[in-house]
Design a protein around this motif. Structure first.
Motif, short mmCIF file in Angstrom:
data_model
loop_
_atom_site.label_atom_id
_atom_site.label_comp_id
_atom_site.label_asym_id
_atom_site.label_seq_id
_atom_site.Cartn_x
_atom_site.Cartn_y
_atom_site.Cartn_z
N VAL A 61 -15.18 -3.40 2.61
CA VAL A 61 -15.83 -2.81 1.44
C VAL A 61 -16.80 -1.73 1.90
O VAL A 61 -17.64 -1.97 2.77
N ILE A 62 -16.65 -0.54 1.33
CA ILE A 62 -17.56 0.57 1.58
C ILE A 62 -18.65 0.52 0.51
O ILE A 62 -18.37 0.33 -0.68
N LEU A 63 -19.91 0.69 0.92
CA LEU A 63 -21.05 0.66 0.00
C LEU A 63 -21.69 2.04 -0.06
O LEU A 63 -22.05 2.60 0.97
N ALA A 88 -15.36 -7.08 6.08
CA ALA A 88 -16.19 -6.14 6.82
C ALA A 88 -16.86 -5.24 5.78
O ALA A 88 -16.31 -4.99 4.71
N THR A 89 -18.07 -4.77 6.08
CA THR A 89 -18.75 -3.85 5.16
C THR A 89 -19.24 -2.63 5.92
O THR A 89 -19.62 -2.71 7.08
N LEU A 90 -19.23 -1.50 5.24
CA LEU A 90 -19.73 -0.25 5.80
C LEU A 90 -20.66 0.39 4.79
O LEU A 90 -20.21 0.89 3.75
N SER A 91 -21.96 0.33 5.06
CA SER A 91 -22.96 0.95 4.20
C SER A 91 -23.16 2.39 4.67
O SER A 91 -23.64 2.63 5.77
N ILE A 133 -8.99 -2.01 1.50
CA ILE A 133 -10.33 -1.42 1.54
C ILE A 133 -10.76 -1.04 0.13
O ILE A 133 -10.08 -0.28 -0.56
N ALA A 134 -11.87 -1.60 -0.30
CA ALA A 134 -12.44 -1.31 -1.62
C ALA A 134 -13.76 -0.59 -1.44
O ALA A 134 -14.24 -0.43 -0.31
#
Length: 264
Positions: A61-63, A88-91, A133-134
């Motif tokens: 997830v992209i933030l 997994a997250t990507l800020s 990927i959201a």
């Protein structure tokens, strides 16, 4: 409606549309990453990556932060939480590398392209499943991700595609085109910065100019309006209400049932 309930609702949407993954309770710390090497733009882009604690390629997830550039708060509030669900997250930090503090300081309004720059980075990462990927955006960041997944030149040009999109309290009046992925929009009825009625109009395919997205498309969009909520209702720091430039910011109070509406 407490933040925990909002989180459960958001997780159900992401799990359903970004494909289910084992629900991991543990999570690893994150690392700051440069998203492009060599740089494809005069503006470098960086972010904070949290990897899933699971084995094998994971969903991600992209933030995208708001116009105030509070990406670290977004990671603390949502990056950790979503990582605990097995993502997994990507800020993304859109402002720091550009040397600005708010979107109003920039001569460009192409920040929605940052969503695809982040998507491309994750799609190439060996621990990420590129088909899962959201993206989740907040206020201006919510508009950025909705604009990114509108049917058009930018979306078609990208070899990598998003699986789903979530927008917290975005300015819906600026969303004119048909979306290409399932989307969830969360907004407060009392939001006096970004109007819930504008989101209803967007869902209904109407606006003051007679130009808006078409109703009854194949891509599902769900709008949830919290009747007692103001702008930034998910921010714990706003337990004490604030008035900024004449607009009220406060966390969602306990009580009050959300109203939901979907469009296919």
């Amino acid at each position: 409606m407490k933040l925990a309930k909002i989180a459960v609702f958001t997780s159900a949407f992401l799990i359903g549309h970004a494909l289910a993954c084992p629900m991991a309770r543990s999570q690893s710390g994150g690392t700051t990453v440069e998203l492009e090497t060599p740089l494809a733009s005069s503006h470098p882009l960086q972010g904070y990556l949290r990897r899933s604690a699971g084995t094998g390629p994971s969903p991600a997830v992209i933030l995208l932060h708001s116009c105030n550039g509070n990406w670290r708060h977004i990671d603390e509030r949502w990056g950790k939480r979503i990582a605990s669900w097995g993502y997994a997250t990507l800020s993304v930090d859109s402002f720091g590398p550009r040397g600005i503090k708010t979107c109003r300081e920039s001569a460009t309004n192409d920040f929605h392209v940052d969503a695809y720059r982040a998507l491309h980075f994750l799609a190439q990462h060996p621990s990420i499943d590129p088909a899962r990927i959201a993206a989740v955006g907040f206020a201006w960041g919510g508009l950025s991700i909705l604009s990114a997944v509108e049917r058009g030149t930018i979306e078609r040009a990208s070899p990598d595609k998003f699986r789903a999109a979530v927008a917290f309290y975005p300015p819906c009046a600026n969303v004119k085109g048909d979306l290409t992925v399932p989307a969830l929009i969360l907004i407060g009825e009392r939001d006096d910065l970004n109007s819930a009625d504008e989101c209803r109009n967007m869902m209904a395919g109407r606006d003051g100019w007679g130009i808006s997205r078409r109703k009854d498309r194949d891509i599902p969009i769900k709008l949830v309006v919290y009747p007692d909520a103001y702008h930034a209702f998910d921010a714990p720091a706003l337990k004490t209400p604030r008035d900024l430039s004449g607009h009220q910011f406060r966390i969602q109070p306990v009580g009050g049932r959300a109203s939901g509406r979907g469009a296919a």
